[in-house]
Design a protein around this motif. Structure first.
Motif, PDB file in Angstrom:
ATOM      1  N   GLU A 113       0.833  -1.210   0.000  1.00  8.09           N
ATOM      2  CA  GLU A 113       0.000   0.000   0.000  1.00  8.09           C
ATOM      3  C   GLU A 113       0.868   1.261   0.000  1.00  8.09           C
ATOM      4  O   GLU A 113       0.544   2.254  -0.641  1.00  8.09           O
ATOM      5  N   TYR A 114       1.968   1.195   0.708  1.00  6.86           N
ATOM      6  CA  TYR A 114       2.899   2.326   0.729  1.00  6.86           C
ATOM      7  C   TYR A 114       3.455   2.578  -0.676  1.00  6.86           C
ATOM      8  O   TYR A 114       3.498   3.711  -1.150  1.00  6.86           O
ATOM      9  N   GLN A 115       3.871   1.488  -1.347  1.00  5.42           N
ATOM     10  CA  GLN A 115       4.441   1.635  -2.687  1.00  5.42           C
ATOM     11  C   GLN A 115       3.423   2.199  -3.665  1.00  5.42           C
ATOM     12  O   GLN A 115       3.761   3.021  -4.520  1.00  5.42           O
ATOM     13  N   GLU A 116       2.163   1.780  -3.511  1.00  2.45           N
ATOM     14  CA  GLU A 116       1.110   2.310  -4.377  1.00  2.45           C
ATOM     15  C   GLU A 116       0.875   3.791  -4.110  1.00  2.45           C
ATOM     16  O   GLU A 116       0.685   4.574  -5.044  1.00  2.45           O
ATOM     17  N   ALA A 117       0.905   4.179  -2.842  1.00  2.00           N
ATOM     18  CA  ALA A 117       0.710   5.583  -2.474  1.00  2.00           C
ATOM     19  C   ALA A 117       1.839   6.445  -3.049  1.00  2.00           C
ATOM     20  O   ALA A 117       1.603   7.530  -3.563  1.00  2.00           O
ATOM     21  N   VAL A 118       3.061   5.931  -2.996  1.00  2.00           N
ATOM     22  CA  VAL A 118       4.196   6.668  -3.541  1.00  2.00           C
ATOM     23  C   VAL A 118       4.047   6.838  -5.050  1.00  2.00           C
ATOM     24  O   VAL A 118       4.265   7.920  -5.592  1.00  2.00           O
ATOM     25  N   LYS A 119       3.600   5.787  -5.695  1.00  2.00           N
ATOM     26  CA  LYS A 119       3.380   5.833  -7.145  1.00  2.00           C
ATOM     27  C   LYS A 119       2.328   6.900  -7.493  1.00  2.00           C
ATOM     28  O   LYS A 119       2.500   7.667  -8.431  1.00  2.00           O
ATOM     29  N   ASN A 120       1.241   6.937  -6.714  1.00  2.00           N
ATOM     30  CA  ASN A 120       0.176   7.910  -6.955  1.00  2.00           C
ATOM     31  C   ASN A 120       0.678   9.328  -6.800  1.00  2.00           C
ATOM     32  O   ASN A 120       0.322  10.206  -7.592  1.00  2.00           O
ATOM     33  N   VAL A 121       1.509   9.575  -5.796  1.00  2.00           N
ATOM     34  CA  VAL A 121       2.059  10.908  -5.590  1.00  2.00           C
ATOM     35  C   VAL A 121       2.933  11.294  -6.774  1.00  2.00           C
ATOM     36  O   VAL A 121       2.884  12.418  -7.276  1.00  2.00           O
ATOM     37  N   GLN A 122       3.719  10.334  -7.260  1.00  2.00           N
ATOM     38  CA  GLN A 122       4.594  10.615  -8.406  1.00  2.00           C
ATOM     39  C   GLN A 122       3.794  10.929  -9.658  1.00  2.00           C
ATOM     40  O   GLN A 122       4.220  11.728 -10.481  1.00  2.00           O
ATOM     41  N   ASN A 123       2.635  10.327  -9.772  1.00  2.00           N
ATOM     42  CA  ASN A 123       1.788  10.591 -10.933  1.00  2.00           C
ATOM     43  C   ASN A 123       1.198  11.999 -10.905  1.00  2.00           C
ATOM     44  O   ASN A 123       0.949  12.597 -11.949  1.00  2.00           O
ATOM     45  N   ILE A 124       0.958  12.522  -9.694  1.00  3.61           N
ATOM     46  CA  ILE A 124       0.380  13.847  -9.564  1.00  3.61           C
ATOM     47  C   ILE A 124       1.416  14.931  -9.847  1.00  3.61           C
ATOM     48  O   ILE A 124       1.153  15.894 -10.542  1.00  3.61           O
ATOM     49  N   THR A 125       2.635  14.727  -9.318  1.00  4.31           N
ATOM     50  CA  THR A 125       3.660  15.777  -9.418  1.00  4.31           C
ATOM     51  C   THR A 125       4.407  15.757 -10.746  1.00  4.31           C
ATOM     52  O   THR A 125       4.232  14.863 -11.537  1.00  4.31           O
TER      53      THR A 125
END
Ligand code: ZN
Length: 125
Positions: A113-125
């Motif tokens: 879940e942490y890795q997915e959250a990091v991926k999502n943040v990278q997609n936004i920025t």
């Protein structure tokens, strides 16, 4: 974490993030609150008679998560794995419960879940 609901949705990611940032006590407090169990003790240094190879262990008798050294305090996999034993050994007899396989699975679900959250943040920025 902007709102309460966001923090709840990202509960597992938040726990991992806290541990990676050395805020392991806070992570354990959050975990204990979420699963409604006592806050486990946390100590650096393994009890005597333990295999030197182990990074961490859980002692049900005194509800203590022990880690080999202070580096391991920031290892989410080990901390969450040991918390799983705490979770499973609560109540009546204070026996060490929960299989290693299930403890690993539990810890993996947090890291995923942490890795997915990091991926999502990278997609936004
Ligand atoms: Zn274990």
């Amino acid at each position: 974490m902007a709102s309460k609901s966001m923090a709840q949705n990202n509960f597992k990611a938040l726990v991992v993030w806290l541990i990676l940032n050395g805020r392991t006590e806070e992570a354990l407090a959050l975990l204990s609150k979420n699963y409604r169990v006592n806050l486990p003790n946390l100590e650096v240094g393994l009890p005597k008679g333990r295999k030197i190879k182990a990074y961490g262990c859980y002692t049900a008798k005194n509800e203590t998560i022990s880690v080999r050294n202070s580096d391991v305090l920031m290892n989410p996999f080990v901390i969450i794995h040991e918390f799983y034993h705490h979770l499973r050994s609560k109540a009546v007899d204070r026996m060490h419960r929960g299989t290693e396989k299930n403890a690993d699975k539990f810890a993996s679900s947090f890291l995923q879940e942490y890795q997915e959250a990091v991926k999502n943040v990278q997609n936004i920025t």
